[in-house]
Design an enzyme around this catalytic site. Structure first.
Site, short mmCIF file in Angstrom:
data_model
loop_
_atom_site.label_atom_id
_atom_site.label_comp_id
_atom_site.label_asym_id
_atom_site.label_seq_id
_atom_site.Cartn_x
_atom_site.Cartn_y
_atom_site.Cartn_z
CG ASP A 1 -4.72 -3.16 2.11
OD1 ASP A 1 -3.63 -2.56 2.22
OD2 ASP A 1 -5.30 -3.34 1.03
CG ASP B 1 -6.81 1.42 3.44
OD1 ASP B 1 -6.32 1.70 2.32
OD2 ASP B 1 -7.67 0.53 3.59
#
Length: 515
Positions: free
Chosen positions: A394, A437
């Site tokens: 992430d 993301d």
């Protein structure tokens, strides 16, 4: 202070490239027995050092030497090993396919060989057409076409290969020019056998001019000088032939350079026959035939033996044998037309396969980054196997990046991260963007090595000068890693990696959490 510099110069052939390039240098010069010894040393050292790319290049040089020595089954084993593990870029994979095709042709597996030729041609159609990789791949494709008697294709391909490389003095270009000249001589001999004398003579003249150019420059190439002797024999320069044979033939035989010795025996036989010593010419052609490793070579020398026999023992019986052999040679020559048709069909099949692959890839690719998408992620999770690892990634506080700098900057950040992830994937590994993301990598290694890869990626991201995108921008990653256990389902592997990802986030971000 820890240094991030590599311990050796970067090379497309591997960090210890000099070892493998020495192997190739020897085989280009025709020193095939020495090549095998050098390959033994190079492969042992590179295996010990973990330099698999250089070892791969050395294995390729070994394959060339084995093929030249007639050890085709051993050469095919290496070829199949290399082609089963594509490493990219396209030109490199195409080269290995063309080399495999050549070995298959020599073994009589024409259909399989033409299929590999078509695959190589398809890859080279979309590969960058400049530089050493493309040049080397085209030279290999030329040899594969030549082994199928597709001389026109071989000639066209070699011209493209030579035009793709700028330096006239490069060793590889030189080797390719020598092979091109030898190919012209072989083509000329085949044309003579089917009565196309003027075309054959023009090819011989071109070959002699090119070979003399390199010999006059002092090039140390037994294959070049041996081929030149054949050219001299075909152009009536018999004193030059006798001189070269006297200087080189015994040396070539003693050193095990059978290909070069075979050419010298051929040249000697042609000149002896032209000067009236038919019995001696017959002995030379016999010696050349004994050194032959391919059926096409043996047929060439048997044809010269038949021509010599008609001159030495004139009569209807010998003439009948020669005419029968000419009919056989003519029939084989006509088979070239069938092979050209087969190649076109094979190329069309490969084009269709490539189109399907492109369509499948588009359906499983993320439009922004070019990485795999959620569909690919789900597919890989369904087929996950023990021995590999899953890395979840992430971008830390990515919403803040979008809010502070704009979504355009956020998109550029995702693109940069994707590029870095892609550069850390080997050919059997894949990087995926499966959320805004959120990224994932399916790695083919166990957890210790996968953790090293993850840490390297994290440090690269941290060290990147993000100010070049937006002043004040800083990007870090949180990661969770889990190794797949035998019999484990993809869902369970994902849950373990995801739990570790959240451990990394709760522990302050910008870190990897693993077992």
């Amino acid at each position: 202070m820890e240094s991030n510099r590599l311990p050796v110069p970067v090379s497309p052939y591997g960090p210890y490239a000099a070892l493998a390039l020495h192997v190739h240098d020897l085989t280009i010069r025709g020193h095939h027995t020495e090549t095998l010894n050098a390959a033994d040393e190079a492969e042992a050292v590179t295996l010990l050092l973990g330099d698999h790319r250089t070892r791969r290049v050395s294995r390729l040089g070994r394959m060339y030497a084995l093929s030249a020595l007639g050890r085709l089954d051993e050469a095919l084993t290496i070829a199949e090993e290399l082609v089963s593990r594509p490493a990219g870029p396209r030109a490199t994979d195409a080269k290995i396919m063309a080399d495999t095709a050549e070995v298959l042709m020599h073994l009589g597996r024409i259909d399989d060989g033409l299929h590999y030729v078509a695959r190589a041609m398809n890859l080279l159609d979309v590969a960058p057409n400049k530089g050493i990789r493309y040049f080397s791949a085209m030279a290999s494709l030329c040899n594969a076409a030549r082994s199928a008697d597709l001389f026109e294709l071989a000639d066209e391909v070699m011209h493209k290969a030579l035009n793709s490389f700028d330096s006239p003095d490069d060793l590889y270009r030189t080797g390719a020019e020598l092979e091109h000249a030898e190919m012209w001589l072989e083509w000329a001999l085949r044309l003579e056998q089917v009565g196309r004398i003027e075309e054959a003579s023009a090819l011989v003249d071109k070959a002699v001019a090119l070979l003399e150019f390199w010999v006059d420059k002092g090039l140390d190439s037994p294959i070049g000088v041996s081929a030149l002797a054949v050219g001299y024999a075909k152009t009536g320069r018999h004193d030059d032939v006798f001189r070269l044979v006297g200087e080189l033939l015994l040396k070539m035989r003693d050193s095990g350079q059978q290909h070069e010795a075979r050419l010298l025996h051929l040249a000697h036989g042609l000149s002896l026959r032209a000067t009236g010593d038919l019995a001696a010419a017959r002995r030379e052609f016999r010696a050349a035939e004994e050194l032959s490793v391919l059926a096409s070579q043996r047929l060439l020398f048997r044809y010269e033996l038949a021509v010599t026999a008609v001159l030495e023992f004139p009569g209807e019986a010998m003439q009948t044998v020669l005419e029968s052999l000419r009919s056989h040679v003519g029939a084989l020559w006509q088979l070239r037309l069938d092979r050209r048709t087969m190649l076109r069909q094979a190329y069309r099949r490969v084009e269709l396969e490539a189109a399907r692959t492109t369509a499948d890839l588009a359906a499983t690719s993320d439009a922004l980054t070019g990485l795999g998408n959620r569909r690919m992620f789900d597919s890989r999770m369904d087929s996950v196997e023990g021995g590999g690892s899953l890395l979840l990634i992430d971008v830390d506080r990515f919403k803040d990046i979008n809010d502070r700098f704009s979504h355009g900057v956020g998109d550029r950040v995702l693109g940069e991260i994707a590029s870095i992830l892609r550069s850390h994937c080997r050919h059997d590994e894949v990087a995926i963007r499966f959320g805004g993301d959120e990224f994932a990598m399916f790695l083919s290694t166990g957890e210790p090595e996968a953790a090293q890869i993850a840490e390297r990626i994290r440090r690269v991201i941290l060290a990147r000068d993000w100010n070049t995108i937006a002043l004040g921008l800083r990007v870090t990653l949180s990661m969770g890693l889990a190794a797949c256990q035998d019999g484990e389902k993809g869902r369970d592997l994902y849950d373990r990696a995801d739990a570790r990802l959240y451990t990394a986030k709760r522990s302050g971000r910008n870190q990897l959490a693993a077992a």
